[in-house]
Design a protein around this motif. Structure first.
Motif, PDB file in Angstrom:
ATOM      1  N   UNK A   1      -2.344 -10.183   0.743  1.00 10.72           N
ATOM      2  CA  UNK A   1      -2.198 -10.503   2.245  1.00 10.72           C
ATOM      3  C   UNK A   1      -0.877  -9.117   3.477  1.00 10.72           C
ATOM      4  N   UNK A   2      -1.835  -8.085   3.579  1.00 13.04           N
ATOM      5  CA  UNK A   2      -1.237  -7.401   4.088  1.00 13.04           C
ATOM      6  C   UNK A   2      -1.535  -7.797   5.819  1.00 13.04           C
ATOM      7  N   UNK A   3      -0.958  -7.533   6.999  1.00 16.34           N
ATOM      8  CA  UNK A   3      -1.589  -7.686   7.805  1.00 16.34           C
ATOM      9  C   UNK A   3      -0.203  -7.780   8.991  1.00 16.34           C
ATOM     10  N   UNK A   4      -0.963  -6.461  10.305  1.00 18.66           N
ATOM     11  CA  UNK A   4      -0.042  -6.155  11.117  1.00 18.66           C
ATOM     12  C   UNK A   4      -1.377  -6.447  12.575  1.00 18.66           C
ATOM     13  N   UNK A   5      -0.283  -6.365  13.286  1.00 19.21           N
ATOM     14  CA  UNK A   5      -0.283  -6.791  15.048  1.00 19.21           C
ATOM     15  C   UNK A   5       0.148  -5.791  15.266  1.00 19.21           C
ATOM     16  N   UNK A   6      -0.612  -4.801  16.695  1.00 22.11           N
ATOM     17  CA  UNK A   6       0.653  -4.149  17.196  1.00 22.11           C
ATOM     18  C   UNK A   6      -0.039  -4.013  18.673  1.00 22.11           C
TER      19      UNK A   6
ATOM     20  N   UNK B   1       6.248  -0.192  -1.516  1.00 16.48           N
ATOM     21  CA  UNK B   1       4.887  -0.090  -0.631  1.00 16.48           C
ATOM     22  C   UNK B   1       4.877   0.612   0.518  1.00 16.48           C
ATOM     23  N   UNK B   2       6.331   0.078   1.017  1.00 17.91           N
ATOM     24  CA  UNK B   2       6.535   0.916   2.628  1.00 17.91           C
ATOM     25  C   UNK B   2       6.212   1.993   2.271  1.00 17.91           C
ATOM     26  N   UNK B   3       6.665   2.224   2.344  1.00 15.54           N
ATOM     27  CA  UNK B   3       7.383   4.424   1.618  1.00 15.54           C
ATOM     28  C   UNK B   3       6.128   4.896   1.291  1.00 15.54           C
ATOM     29  N   UNK B   4       5.145   4.010   1.545  1.00 15.91           N
ATOM     30  CA  UNK B   4       3.622   4.842   1.287  1.00 15.91           C
ATOM     31  C   UNK B   4       3.298   4.967   2.444  1.00 15.91           C
ATOM     32  N   UNK B   5       3.190   5.479   3.001  1.00 17.86           N
ATOM     33  CA  UNK B   5       2.477   6.312   4.740  1.00 17.86           C
ATOM     34  C   UNK B   5       0.744   5.612   4.910  1.00 17.86           C
ATOM     35  N   UNK B   6       0.836   4.555   4.738  1.00 17.92           N
ATOM     36  CA  UNK B   6      -0.384   4.431   5.782  1.00 17.92           C
ATOM     37  C   UNK B   6      -0.594   4.844   6.972  1.00 17.92           C
TER      38      UNK B   6
ATOM     39  N   UNK C   1      -5.168  -4.565  15.165  1.00 16.02           N
ATOM     40  CA  UNK C   1      -4.838  -5.567  13.892  1.00 16.02           C
ATOM     41  C   UNK C   1      -5.987  -4.778  12.646  1.00 16.02           C
ATOM     42  N   UNK C   2      -4.237  -4.813  12.117  1.00 15.77           N
ATOM     43  CA  UNK C   2      -4.842  -4.151  10.251  1.00 15.77           C
ATOM     44  C   UNK C   2      -4.992  -5.158   9.052  1.00 15.77           C
ATOM     45  N   UNK C   3      -5.571  -5.363   7.994  1.00 17.03           N
ATOM     46  CA  UNK C   3      -5.752  -6.412   7.301  1.00 17.03           C
ATOM     47  C   UNK C   3      -6.406  -5.034   6.231  1.00 17.03           C
ATOM     48  N   UNK C   4      -4.971  -5.346   5.337  1.00 17.66           N
ATOM     49  CA  UNK C   4      -5.166  -4.784   3.788  1.00 17.66           C
ATOM     50  C   UNK C   4      -5.062  -5.834   3.153  1.00 17.66           C
ATOM     51  N   UNK C   5      -5.555  -5.183   1.019  1.00 14.10           N
ATOM     52  CA  UNK C   5      -5.490  -5.776   0.658  1.00 14.10           C
ATOM     53  C   UNK C   5      -5.594  -5.358  -0.835  1.00 14.10           C
ATOM     54  N   UNK C   6      -5.099  -5.210  -1.767  1.00 12.35           N
ATOM     55  CA  UNK C   6      -5.081  -5.378  -3.254  1.00 12.35           C
ATOM     56  C   UNK C   6      -6.024  -5.375  -3.742  1.00 12.35           C
TER      57      UNK C   6
ATOM     58  N   UNK D   1      -3.923   0.220  -6.214  1.00 12.86           N
ATOM     59  CA  UNK D   1      -5.403   0.658  -5.116  1.00 12.86           C
ATOM     60  C   UNK D   1      -5.788  -0.302  -3.831  1.00 12.86           C
ATOM     61  N   UNK D   2      -5.419   0.024  -3.156  1.00 11.99           N
ATOM     62  CA  UNK D   2      -5.802  -1.741  -2.133  1.00 11.99           C
ATOM     63  C   UNK D   2      -6.932  -1.221  -0.814  1.00 11.99           C
ATOM     64  N   UNK D   3      -7.209  -2.055  -0.471  1.00  4.60           N
ATOM     65  CA  UNK D   3      -8.253  -1.167   0.938  1.00  4.60           C
ATOM     66  C   UNK D   3      -7.839  -2.451   1.681  1.00  4.60           C
ATOM     67  N   UNK D   4      -8.439  -1.727   3.380  1.00  3.25           N
ATOM     68  CA  UNK D   4      -8.271  -2.676   4.039  1.00  3.25           C
ATOM     69  C   UNK D   4      -9.392  -2.199   5.657  1.00  3.25           C
ATOM     70  N   UNK D   5      -9.087  -3.289   7.119  1.00  8.09           N
ATOM     71  CA  UNK D   5      -9.901  -3.560   7.786  1.00  8.09           C
ATOM     72  C   UNK D   5      -9.553  -3.273   8.831  1.00  8.09           C
ATOM     73  N   UNK D   6      -9.843  -3.042  10.064  1.00  5.15           N
ATOM     74  CA  UNK D   6      -9.128  -2.111  11.307  1.00  5.15           C
ATOM     75  C   UNK D   6      -9.865  -2.452  12.674  1.00  5.15           C
ATOM     76  N   UNK D   7      -9.294  -2.947  13.428  1.00  8.20           N
ATOM     77  CA  UNK D   7      -9.366  -3.293  14.504  1.00  8.20           C
ATOM     78  C   UNK D   7      -8.317  -2.316  16.005  1.00  8.20           C
TER      79      UNK D   7
END
Length: 292
Positions: free
Chosen positions: A282-287, A23-28, A266-271, A248-254
């Protein structure tokens, strides 16, 4: 332990040793990542991430064996605008620190570069090509691959090529689509489910993604994303290939601008559909990023 639980345990062990790396090497990409940066800009950011996996699937069927896998990351990214001839370009390096179920250490350095053969700011049309290279520079211990692979490093080089199109729609809407292919070097120091050190191999992973974003104001934008990954079968010790990714995954972004030169995202992704492997609960990232 019953037969189904024994089989489930070994299947989960195989998937868990590879799912984080795959999953990490899929370039999101985040929405608007396909927009070329302005000339001369430099940037630095810190990203904090959390990922959890709670279920395992084989051929689309949920396995009875329980799963609990947690990963936390912190990554420093530094980048700069570098023109390629007369074309806009941007290059950056990621320096991660990884904690995986209590085992922590330095992760693999990732290098990336992008060039935009076509960039039209007036129409909001951008066509870009990017290359990624992950170097095996992180902490790795072959003993940590027995059962669940808890290494911060993949102990192998990974390369990816990506192409994408970004198009502004109706002033405030923005559509972005991208396709990438990742290829993997072998890891020759790997236990897997065997008690002998052998080779871990992985076939190429193909991914495509689409994102739609809306610019509420100059300082605030939101978006939704869809990700599809396929391929990436693995094998150890020269055995049969297995575990083809069909996820397949979906994500929300702000994203919000704190100032003209500082943003937070802020990104949130889920399968939503997993055929083989661990389901990402859960896949959450704050940058937070600062531009110069």
């Amino acid at each position: 332990m019953g037969y189904r639980k024994v089989v489930g345990f070994f299947l989960i062990a195989i998937f868990a040793t590879t799912v984080l790396a795959r999953n990490a090497y899929a370039v999101d990409l985040a929405p608007l990542d396909g927009v070329a940066p302005p000339p001369g800009v430099k940037g630095a950011s810190i990203a904090l991430g959390y990922r959890s996996f709670d279920e395992a699937y084989v051929a689309g069927v949920k396995q009875p064996t329980e799963v609990s896998l947690r990963a936390r990351t912190a990554a420093l990214r530094v980048g700069t605008y570098v023109p390629v001839g007369r074309l806009p370009g941007y290059f950056y390096a990621d320096f991660p620190y990884v904690e995986l179920d209590g085992n922590d250490g330095v992760g693999d350095v990732a290098l990336a570069g992008a060039v935009w053969p076509y960039a039209n700011k007036e129409s909001g049309t951008y066509f870009g090509i990017a290359g990624y290279l992950v170097l095996p520079t992180g902490d790795y211990d072959v003993e940590n691959t027995l059962g669940l692979n808890r290494n911060p490093s993949g102990n192998r080089a990974v390369g990816a090529l990506q192409t994408g199109l970004n198009q502004r729609l109706y002033n405030r809407f923005n559509l972005q689509v991208a396709v990438d292919v990742a290829v993997f070097e072998d890891n020759d120091e790997y236990f897997g489910s065997s008690l002998q050190i052998g080779t871990f191999e992985q076939r190429s992973l193909v991914s495509w993604q689409a994102a739609l974003s809306y610019q509420w104001s100059r300082a605030f934008a939101t978006g939704v994303s869809y990700f599809n990954n396929s391929g990436g079968e693995v094998r150890t010790h020269g055995g049969p290939w297995s575990g083809e990714v069909q996820n397949e995954r979906v994500g929300l972004w702000v994203r919000a601008a704190l100032s003209p030169r500082m943003t937070v995202a802020l990104n949130y992704k889920q399968a939503i559909d997993i055929q083989n492997g661990l389901s990402e609960a859960d896949n959450i990232q704050f940058r937070i990023a600062r531009y110069f």
